[in-house]
Design a protein around this motif. Sequence first.
Motif, PDB file in Angstrom:
ATOM      1  N   LYS A 141      50.710  34.785   3.293  1.00  0.00           N
ATOM      2  CA  LYS A 141      49.850  34.500   2.144  1.00  0.00           C
ATOM      3  C   LYS A 141      48.634  33.658   2.524  1.00  0.00           C
ATOM      4  O   LYS A 141      47.723  33.478   1.713  1.00  0.00           O
ATOM      5  CB  LYS A 141      50.648  33.784   1.051  1.00  0.00           C
ATOM      6  CG  LYS A 141      51.695  34.669   0.385  1.00  0.00           C
ATOM      7  CD  LYS A 141      52.482  33.892  -0.655  1.00  0.00           C
ATOM      8  CE  LYS A 141      53.512  34.790  -1.334  1.00  0.00           C
ATOM      9  NZ  LYS A 141      54.336  34.036  -2.323  1.00  0.00           N
ATOM     10  N   ASP A 142      48.618  33.135   3.741  1.00  0.00           N
ATOM     11  CA  ASP A 142      47.495  32.345   4.227  1.00  0.00           C
ATOM     12  C   ASP A 142      46.480  33.293   4.867  1.00  0.00           C
ATOM     13  O   ASP A 142      46.797  34.013   5.815  1.00  0.00           O
ATOM     14  CB  ASP A 142      47.994  31.322   5.248  1.00  0.00           C
ATOM     15  CG  ASP A 142      46.937  30.308   5.625  1.00  0.00           C
ATOM     16  OD1 ASP A 142      45.794  30.718   5.886  1.00  0.00           O
ATOM     17  OD2 ASP A 142      47.262  29.103   5.684  1.00  0.00           O
ATOM     18  N   ARG A 143      45.258  33.293   4.358  1.00  0.00           N
ATOM     19  CA  ARG A 143      44.246  34.226   4.856  1.00  0.00           C
ATOM     20  C   ARG A 143      43.989  34.062   6.345  1.00  0.00           C
ATOM     21  O   ARG A 143      43.681  35.027   7.044  1.00  0.00           O
ATOM     22  CB  ARG A 143      42.936  34.031   4.086  1.00  0.00           C
ATOM     23  CG  ARG A 143      42.977  34.508   2.645  1.00  0.00           C
ATOM     24  CD  ARG A 143      41.609  34.379   2.004  1.00  0.00           C
ATOM     25  NE  ARG A 143      41.615  34.871   0.630  1.00  0.00           N
ATOM     26  CZ  ARG A 143      40.540  34.874  -0.156  1.00  0.00           C
ATOM     27  NH1 ARG A 143      39.383  34.397   0.321  1.00  0.00           N
ATOM     28  NH2 ARG A 143      40.624  35.335  -1.385  1.00  0.00           N
TER      29      ARG A 143
END
Length: 406
Positions: free
Chosen positions: A138-140
């Motif tokens: 979920k972390d770009r």
Amino acid sequence: MRDISPASKPYIQVHSDVALGILVCERKDDPPFAESSFIKRLHVIGARRGMRLFAFDPWTWEPRNETVKAWVWNIGKSRWESGRRKLPTIVYDRSWPETEEEKNRYRQAMRNIRTSRKIRFLNGRLPHKGKVYEVLSKDRALAAIIPPTALYKGSASLSAWLRKHRHAAFLKPIAGSQGRRVVSIARTEEGRFRLAGRQQDNRPVDLICESEQEAIQRLERWIGVRSYLMQPLLELKGQSAESLDFRELMQKDKFGRWTSTGVAARLGAPGSVTANLHGGGKAASAEEVLTELFGEQRGNALLQEMRRISFLIVARLEETFGRFAEIGLDYGVDRGGTLWFLEANSKPGRTAMGSAGEGAAQAAAEQPLSYARSILLRLATTDMRRPPQGGGYASPGRVIHEFDHL
């Protein structure tokens, strides 16, 4: 020089006689528990720093006098000695329960202690691999290095996965460690299917099946009721086609800063589907291996990218799951030079650090004690009746990890 993150506020240096306990699973073997060489080394380093520490199995807890059976390495006599000691202030978990009986006994013993005592853990504990992948993806800044991952839900889910991913898959236990019970499936040039993996005792498995259906049926029996994850079968190979991955050990120093202790390459045993040292692999210089595979410029760039990403990963894991003292991060680099995150381990081994550069092996053993000592010294001057900022005492099902910002 090791990479470090910005410093937290230093701890006040005071004398203290509180102790660090090292959680182990006591056995009848000699030596009496796993990782005895590492724990012996901790005793030697601790003695030089004026630290009291001892190893103990939580099963030996006696609530009537609040003591445990403590194992101490007698440096002068070069032998392990045991006796009763008060339950320590902080514990460093290096327990390795192997059988289901040992695991159940360990869990029950820890529950018994937590019902009557407030116990603090030096290091946090990560959830299962699926949750870690979910959080990091979920972390770009991290999503691109997380392999596609799905939960195994029976033979139909695996069949669909194989159709989507070139008739190959890598399956791993959602809560496994040390490469145990991992298995790969891949279609051969002849149209048959090869299964390769490791059993619970790390013995290799290598089997050819005549059809996809036969292979899937065998895997269904192999997995049973266990929870497994499916991922693509990445081409993570060394120069001689052996399995290859990279272990980066991230640890906090005495100021509570994250540091990169070192990065080592791990080369699997011939024919092995994993590069784990427990499965017969060997450690090597990450810089030399990457240079050999991709040239000096690209190899150095990959090494720097691992280090950069590692600081992002530990920050994200702490933000989500609480404080940690150390985390081992495993990476793969495919034949195209693409970097992949494989998994994180909150109880990392450090054998590979002997190949990670000058001083890495020594730092790998020293850092946990430096960090623990700073916490012990802080506790000696802290009002123990007041919960530290950002947390409180441990209760059943919950632990306190560290005190960066007291």
